[in-house]
Structures are given as C-alpha cells and as structure tokens.
Design a protein around this motif. Structure first.
Motif, PDB file in Angstrom:
ATOM      1  N   ASP A 188       0.834  -1.206   0.000  1.00 31.33           N
ATOM      2  CA  ASP A 188       0.000   0.000   0.000  1.00 31.33           C
ATOM      3  C   ASP A 188       0.864   1.249   0.000  1.00 31.33           C
ATOM      4  N   GLU A 189       1.900   1.231   0.825  1.00 33.67           N
ATOM      5  CA  GLU A 189       2.799   2.381   0.883  1.00 33.67           C
ATOM      6  C   GLU A 189       3.580   2.537  -0.427  1.00 33.67           C
ATOM      7  N   ARG A 238       2.509   1.659  -3.400  1.00 37.17           N
ATOM      8  CA  ARG A 238       1.583   2.204  -4.396  1.00 37.17           C
ATOM      9  C   ARG A 238       1.409   3.708  -4.219  1.00 37.17           C
ATOM     10  N   GLN A 239       1.357   4.148  -2.968  1.00 31.30           N
ATOM     11  CA  GLN A 239       1.200   5.581  -2.711  1.00 31.30           C
ATOM     12  C   GLN A 239       2.356   6.374  -3.321  1.00 31.30           C
ATOM     13  N   ARG A 244       2.271   6.072  -7.347  1.00 28.84           N
ATOM     14  CA  ARG A 244       1.276   6.907  -8.030  1.00 28.84           C
ATOM     15  C   ARG A 244       1.859   8.263  -8.423  1.00 28.84           C
TER      16      ARG A 244
END
Length: 262
Positions: free
Chosen positions: A74-75, A77-78, A81
């Motif tokens: 998740d981190e 992907r952040q 992006r």
C-alpha cells in the motif's frame, strides 16, 4: 520470478522503440539526486547530443522499491502513483539505475494489478528503459573516445541490471566502444556486492562480508576506475575500499562515457 530462475531463462530479446523519440523523460533516482547529481547531468548531455530532448519532471520522487521489497504494498503504491503522474506522457522513460528501472518495468504491473491505475502502470512499464539499454538499443549510439589518456576500467553490473533488466551486455558494449579504455571484470562478476537496498540494513554482517569479497575482487583487477550504472553498488564497493585504505575512483557509467567522449 526468482533471480535464479531469471538468470537460467536466458537473455530476453533486446527491446527497441518504433522510431527514434523526439523527447524522453529521465528518472534520476534517489541516489543520483542525493549523491551522484553529476551522473544525471552527464546522462542528459549524452542523450541530448543525440538530438533527443530530455524532460526531468521536478515532481518525480522514489520509485517505491524500498517499501515494495519490504512487503508494504500500500505504501509502495502511494509513492508509485506520484511517478505515474510525473511520467504520464506517452514518451520513453530512461532510468538511471537498474534496480529502479526493474521496479517500474517489472513490478509496477503486478503492484497495480486490480487497481484503477493498472492500465496506466502497464503503459509506463512498457516504455521504461534502463539507461544503457536506451543508449544501445534505442539510440544505437556510436561513441568516439576523445581522451588521450589510456584507462583501465573495472565494470560492475548490479543484480537488477543483470538479471531483471538483462542489460549486462549493453553495459559492456558502451564501455568497450571507448577505444582508449581497457575493460576488465572482476572474478565472480555476477555475484552481488552486498548492498541490495534494505538487505544491507537488515543483514549488515552478511552484507559487509559480501562487500568485502566484491571489493577485494575489484581491487585485484588493477583498474584505474570502477564504473557501474547503479549508484548503490558504487557507494557500497567504493565505500568498502575506502575503509580498507584502498581508495579507487568510482564513476557512474554515464559520467565515464561523457568524460571520455565530450
């Protein structure tokens, strides 16, 4: 695919580009930005000399690999992006390090699988090139060695560049094209230098032992200069040699090429 499997699968077909691009993005990477900024400037000079505009978006940041390799998807992907937006135009992205190039080219599609940005991530991955790959396969650059000083250069190709991006031959081709340069590789050239990003933090004793082996083998070549297209490896090998009292100049591949051919 595990690195051992990737290595045994044989070389991947060389990737090119439909036409010579008029413009490219350059991703400097965190280590170039913080420790080897001249390498980034030299890469820009080399590419622009071939008649290609280089765009360096100021919004670019880390590729997200440290978080991804540590299991924090998740981190990762952040962070990733931010790169999807920074490099959104449909032009090639040239990346200064094999590990970061592999993250974008190999890992972004799986990182964003099932996410709204999946198609965007796949498109960026398809037009991402490691620096030497772009110079050799896309630009088909022909370098003229303008230096009168003979030089023996020890080449280190990182694990990611060698196995994930499979561009070891492009590294050799660029150095070998310099007529006044003698290219040498250390014994056990395919072994890791011990850096491995977060590996060197999580396993410092093992990492230090691997770095010592690599430094010993690089010094044994009798080279005047060490070169690599991955700054983490350069820092690790040259730093180890410095601590041993055997300092040896270390240059990013782009800097070596520019200094000899300008």
């Amino acid at each position: 695919m595990p690195l051992s499997d990737a290595a045994s699968a044989g070389p991947a077909p060389a990737r090119s580009y439909p036409v010579k691009p008029r413009a490219v993005y350059l991703m400097g990477t965190c280590l170039v930005d913080s420790f080897y900024p001249q390498a980034g400037m030299d890469a820009i000079a080399l590419i622009e000399r071939e008649g290609v505009e280089v765009i360096f978006p100021q919004a670019q940041t880390c590729c997200g690999q440290p978080a991804y390799n540590s299991g924090y998807d998740d981190e990762a992907r952040q962070v990733a992006r931010q790169q999807l937006e920074a490099f959104s135009a449909d032009i090639p992205l040239v990346v200064m390090m094999g590990s970061c190039a592999a993250m974008l080219h190999k890992d972004y599609p799986s990182l964003f699988a099932g996410e709204p940005e999946e198609a965007q991530a796949k498109a960026l991955a398809a037009r991402t090139y490691e620096f030497s790959e772009f110079m050799v396969n896309v630009l088909q650059v022909e370098l003229t060695d303008n230096s009168q000083q003979p030089l023996t250069v020890a080449l280190h190709t990182s694990c990611s560049a060698r196995r994930s991006m499979q561009v070891a031959e492009q590294h050799k081709a660029l150095v070998s094209s310099l007529s006044g340069v003698q290219l040498v590789e250390p014994q056990r050239a395919t072994e890791c230098c011990g850096f491995g990003g977060t590996f060197s933090v999580k396993q410092p004793d093992i990492s230090a032992a691997m770095a010592k082996d690599k430094a010993d083998n690089m010094a044994a070549t009798g080279a005047d200069v060490i070169t690599s297209a991955d700054c983490g490896c350069l820092m690790n090998i040259s730093g180890t040699l410095d601590k041993q009292g055997r300092s040896l100049p270390a240059k990013h591949l782009a800097t070596l090429l520019w200094e000899r051919s300008q």
